[in-house]
Scaffold this motif. Structure first.
Motif, PDB file in Angstrom:
ATOM      1  N   TYR A  27       0.817  -1.218   0.000  1.00  0.00           N
ATOM      2  CA  TYR A  27       0.000   0.000   0.000  1.00  0.00           C
ATOM      3  C   TYR A  27       0.853   1.271   0.000  1.00  0.00           C
ATOM      4  CZ  TYR A  27      -3.477  -3.406   1.606  1.00  0.00           C
ATOM      5  OH  TYR A  27      -4.273  -4.512   1.744  1.00  0.00           O
ATOM      6  N   TRP A  28       0.538   2.161  -0.894  1.00  0.00           N
ATOM      7  CA  TRP A  28       1.198   3.456  -0.978  1.00  0.00           C
ATOM      8  C   TRP A  28       0.183   4.543  -0.631  1.00  0.00           C
ATOM      9  CZ3 TRP A  28       4.882   3.723  -5.823  1.00  0.00           C
ATOM     10  CH2 TRP A  28       5.808   2.674  -5.741  1.00  0.00           C
ATOM     11  N   TRP A  29       0.635   5.523   0.136  1.00  0.00           N
ATOM     12  CA  TRP A  29      -0.251   6.609   0.582  1.00  0.00           C
ATOM     13  C   TRP A  29       0.425   7.950   0.359  1.00  0.00           C
ATOM     14  CZ3 TRP A  29      -4.825   4.524   1.752  1.00  0.00           C
ATOM     15  CH2 TRP A  29      -4.862   3.211   2.198  1.00  0.00           C
ATOM     16  N   LYS A  30      -0.405   8.953   0.191  1.00  0.00           N
ATOM     17  CA  LYS A  30       0.120  10.309  -0.006  1.00  0.00           C
ATOM     18  C   LYS A  30       0.483  10.973   1.314  1.00  0.00           C
ATOM     19  CE  LYS A  30      -2.211  11.388  -4.371  1.00  0.00           C
ATOM     20  NZ  LYS A  30      -3.136  12.324  -5.079  1.00  0.00           N
ATOM     21  N   THR A  31      -0.217  10.596   2.375  1.00  0.00           N
ATOM     22  CA  THR A  31       0.025  11.252   3.658  1.00  0.00           C
ATOM     23  C   THR A  31       0.440  10.227   4.705  1.00  0.00           C
ATOM     24  OG1 THR A  31      -2.256  11.027   4.447  1.00  0.00           O
ATOM     25  CG2 THR A  31      -1.721  12.963   3.097  1.00  0.00           C
ATOM     26  N   GLU A  32       1.159  10.695   5.673  1.00  0.00           N
ATOM     27  CA  GLU A  32       1.580   9.837   6.775  1.00  0.00           C
ATOM     28  C   GLU A  32       0.376   9.367   7.578  1.00  0.00           C
ATOM     29  OE1 GLU A  32       4.513   9.956  10.723  1.00  0.00           O
ATOM     30  OE2 GLU A  32       4.210  11.762   9.497  1.00  0.00           O
ATOM     31  N   ALA A  33      -0.633  10.227   7.695  1.00  0.00           N
ATOM     32  CA  ALA A  33      -1.820   9.872   8.473  1.00  0.00           C
ATOM     33  C   ALA A  33      -2.530   8.655   7.888  1.00  0.00           C
ATOM     34  CB  ALA A  33      -2.768  11.056   8.546  1.00  0.00           C
ATOM     35  N   ASP A  34      -2.605   8.611   6.557  1.00  0.00           N
ATOM     36  CA  ASP A  34      -3.240   7.463   5.895  1.00  0.00           C
ATOM     37  C   ASP A  34      -2.472   6.176   6.165  1.00  0.00           C
ATOM     38  OD1 ASP A  34      -5.292   8.975   4.790  1.00  0.00           O
ATOM     39  OD2 ASP A  34      -4.142   9.443   2.988  1.00  0.00           O
ATOM     40  N   ALA A  35      -1.147   6.256   6.093  1.00  0.00           N
ATOM     41  CA  ALA A  35      -0.335   5.076   6.348  1.00  0.00           C
ATOM     42  C   ALA A  35      -0.445   4.637   7.805  1.00  0.00           C
ATOM     43  CB  ALA A  35       1.120   5.364   5.993  1.00  0.00           C
ATOM     44  N   LYS A  36      -0.457   5.598   8.706  1.00  0.00           N
ATOM     45  CA  LYS A  36      -0.549   5.291  10.134  1.00  0.00           C
ATOM     46  C   LYS A  36      -1.878   4.646  10.490  1.00  0.00           C
ATOM     47  CE  LYS A  36       0.158   7.461  14.643  1.00  0.00           C
ATOM     48  NZ  LYS A  36       0.447   8.748  15.339  1.00  0.00           N
ATOM     49  N   ALA A  37      -2.937   5.010   9.761  1.00  0.00           N
ATOM     50  CA  ALA A  37      -4.272   4.467  10.036  1.00  0.00           C
ATOM     51  C   ALA A  37      -4.371   2.979   9.714  1.00  0.00           C
ATOM     52  CB  ALA A  37      -5.314   5.246   9.245  1.00  0.00           C
ATOM     53  N   GLU A  38      -3.430   2.455   8.948  1.00  0.00           N
ATOM     54  CA  GLU A  38      -3.469   1.046   8.570  1.00  0.00           C
ATOM     55  C   GLU A  38      -2.814   0.131   9.600  1.00  0.00           C
ATOM     56  OE1 GLU A  38      -4.993  -0.138   5.649  1.00  0.00           O
ATOM     57  OE2 GLU A  38      -5.730   1.935   5.668  1.00  0.00           O
ATOM     58  N   LEU A  39      -2.111   0.698  10.567  1.00  0.00           N
ATOM     59  CA  LEU A  39      -1.399  -0.121  11.552  1.00  0.00           C
ATOM     60  C   LEU A  39      -2.364  -1.046  12.290  1.00  0.00           C
ATOM     61  CD1 LEU A  39       1.084   2.485  13.096  1.00  0.00           C
ATOM     62  CD2 LEU A  39       1.546   0.757  11.346  1.00  0.00           C
ATOM     63  N   GLY A  40      -1.930  -2.296  12.427  1.00  0.00           N
ATOM     64  CA  GLY A  40      -2.735  -3.276  13.144  1.00  0.00           C
ATOM     65  C   GLY A  40      -3.695  -4.052  12.267  1.00  0.00           C
ATOM     66  N   LYS A  41      -3.927  -3.603  11.045  1.00  0.00           N
ATOM     67  CA  LYS A  41      -4.831  -4.327  10.144  1.00  0.00           C
ATOM     68  C   LYS A  41      -4.121  -5.554   9.569  1.00  0.00           C
ATOM     69  CE  LYS A  41      -7.556  -0.284   8.727  1.00  0.00           C
ATOM     70  NZ  LYS A  41      -8.045   0.528   7.578  1.00  0.00           N
ATOM     71  N   THR A  42      -4.907  -6.516   9.143  1.00  0.00           N
ATOM     72  CA  THR A  42      -4.349  -7.723   8.532  1.00  0.00           C
ATOM     73  C   THR A  42      -4.646  -7.740   7.037  1.00  0.00           C
ATOM     74  OG1 THR A  42      -6.349  -9.004   9.039  1.00  0.00           O
ATOM     75  CG2 THR A  42      -4.564  -9.051  10.664  1.00  0.00           C
ATOM     76  N   ILE A  43      -3.735  -8.340   6.301  1.00  0.00           N
ATOM     77  CA  ILE A  43      -3.879  -8.438   4.848  1.00  0.00           C
ATOM     78  C   ILE A  43      -3.519  -9.870   4.421  1.00  0.00           C
ATOM     79  CG2 ILE A  43      -3.379  -6.010   4.413  1.00  0.00           C
ATOM     80  CD1 ILE A  43      -0.532  -6.849   3.668  1.00  0.00           C
ATOM     81  N   PRO A  44      -4.077 -10.344   3.297  1.00  0.00           N
ATOM     82  CA  PRO A  44      -3.724 -11.682   2.811  1.00  0.00           C
ATOM     83  C   PRO A  44      -2.332 -11.681   2.183  1.00  0.00           C
ATOM     84  CG  PRO A  44      -5.229 -10.630   1.291  1.00  0.00           C
ATOM     85  CD  PRO A  44      -5.128  -9.705   2.462  1.00  0.00           C
ATOM     86  N   VAL A  45      -1.548 -12.674   2.543  1.00  0.00           N
ATOM     87  CA  VAL A  45      -0.175 -12.811   2.041  1.00  0.00           C
ATOM     88  C   VAL A  45       0.078 -14.281   1.733  1.00  0.00           C
ATOM     89  CG1 VAL A  45       2.271 -12.632   2.657  1.00  0.00           C
ATOM     90  CG2 VAL A  45       0.708 -10.792   3.283  1.00  0.00           C
ATOM     91  N   VAL A  46       0.848 -14.523   0.680  1.00  0.00           N
ATOM     92  CA  VAL A  46       1.277 -15.889   0.351  1.00  0.00           C
ATOM     93  C   VAL A  46       2.750 -16.011   0.716  1.00  0.00           C
ATOM     94  CG1 VAL A  46       1.537 -17.633  -1.448  1.00  0.00           C
ATOM     95  CG2 VAL A  46      -0.384 -16.041  -1.539  1.00  0.00           C
ATOM     96  N   ILE A  47       3.083 -16.988   1.543  1.00  0.00           N
ATOM     97  CA  ILE A  47       4.471 -17.203   1.949  1.00  0.00           C
ATOM     98  C   ILE A  47       5.004 -18.496   1.338  1.00  0.00           C
ATOM     99  CG2 ILE A  47       4.143 -15.947   4.113  1.00  0.00           C
ATOM    100  CD1 ILE A  47       4.078 -18.695   5.526  1.00  0.00           C
TER     101      ILE A  47
END
Length: 266
Positions: free
Chosen positions: A103-123
């Motif tokens: 995820y890319w964001w224009k503002t730091e606030a947007d990026a900070k709001a994503e902390l703690g969320k989970t996303i699907p990942v393939v390992i």
């Protein structure tokens, strides 16, 4: 001023460009074969991840500022910047740690709001590689059977061009040279040893672009035989030889060379 040719040679005396064309096509087909097999090999990883990849839920644990230059090779490169999140995941079964950016964001606030969320990942259960998304991504982007079919098809085409180059090009050119040497070479007035020339009857002909001619003649043993000429002719040459019917040939071992000239318009 250079005069225009009023006739063209057909057969042994004719210098064809088949060998040069076949050489170019063979080189291009060989390059295509290499590229397609490299593609097939590279996409093996997609198939590998379909088998050995494991879908998990990773947690967004951090974010960072980035600045990158894009279109570096163009005349007007530009710089983009922003904020991106960082995810992490620990596999309890192997104890391996996985992380990456998302995820890319224009503002730091947007990026900070994503902390703690989970996303699907393939390992990769056998390594430390991971990618954002699900295994469906590999199903969509990697079609191993298609890549294999393309590589095999290109290899078959390459083999065909090799056949043209070796048999229809190099071999036939060499055979024509031997026949020419056998009858004593050529001069401005024709061949030097006309005693080797016999009449043959065109008894078969077919083709559209590359055409074949079958001739009945008396071979060196005295038997009447019908053989296909081991050479290609243009459609115009085929029609000319077929209409003429009785043509000049030189029997040579188990084959023969056609010695004809076709008149062309001035």
């Amino acid at each position: 001023m250079k005069s225009r040719k009023t006739s063209v040679d057909i057969g042994v005396k004719q210098k064809r460009i088949f060998t040069d064309i076949a050489g170019i096509l063979t080189a291009l087909a060989g390059l295509a074969v290499c590229l397609l097999w490299l593609l097939w090999n590279g996409n093996l990883y997609g198939e590998y991840m379909l088998v050995n990849g494991k879908e998990v839920s990773a947690t967004i644990t951090d974010y960072e500022f980035f600045r990158e230059t894009v279109n570096i090779e163009s005349d007007s490169p530009s710089t983009v910047s922003g904020w991106r999140n960082i995810y992490s995941y620990r596999d309890d079964a192997s104890g391996r740690e996985y992380s990456g950016v998302c995820y890319w964001w224009k503002t730091e606030a947007d990026a900070k709001a994503e902390l703690g969320k989970t996303i699907p990942v393939v390992i990769d259960v056998n390594g430390t590689y991971s990618s954002v998304g699900t295994k469906q991504h590999y199903n969509v982007h990697y079609d191993h059977s298609r890549d294999l079919a393309l590589a095999v098809s290109a290899s078959a085409l390459f083999a065909f061009f090799v056949y043209i180059l070796i048999y229809r090009g190099i071999y036939r050119d060499r055979l024509n040279a031997k026949i020419s040497e056998y009858i004593g070479g050529t001069s401005e007035n024709g061949f030097l040893a006309d005693s080797y020339i016999v009449k043959g009857e065109v008894v078969g002909a077919f083709g559209l672009i590359w055409c074949y001619i079958k001739v009945a003649y008396r071979d060196n043993s005295g038997y009447v035989v019908g053989r296909w000429a081991r050479a290609w002719f243009t459609h115009k040459e085929m029609v000319y030889l077929k209409n003429k019917r009785y043509i000049n040939i030189v029997p040579y071992k188990n084959t023969y060379g056609i010695l004809e000239q076709m008149t062309v318009g001035k």
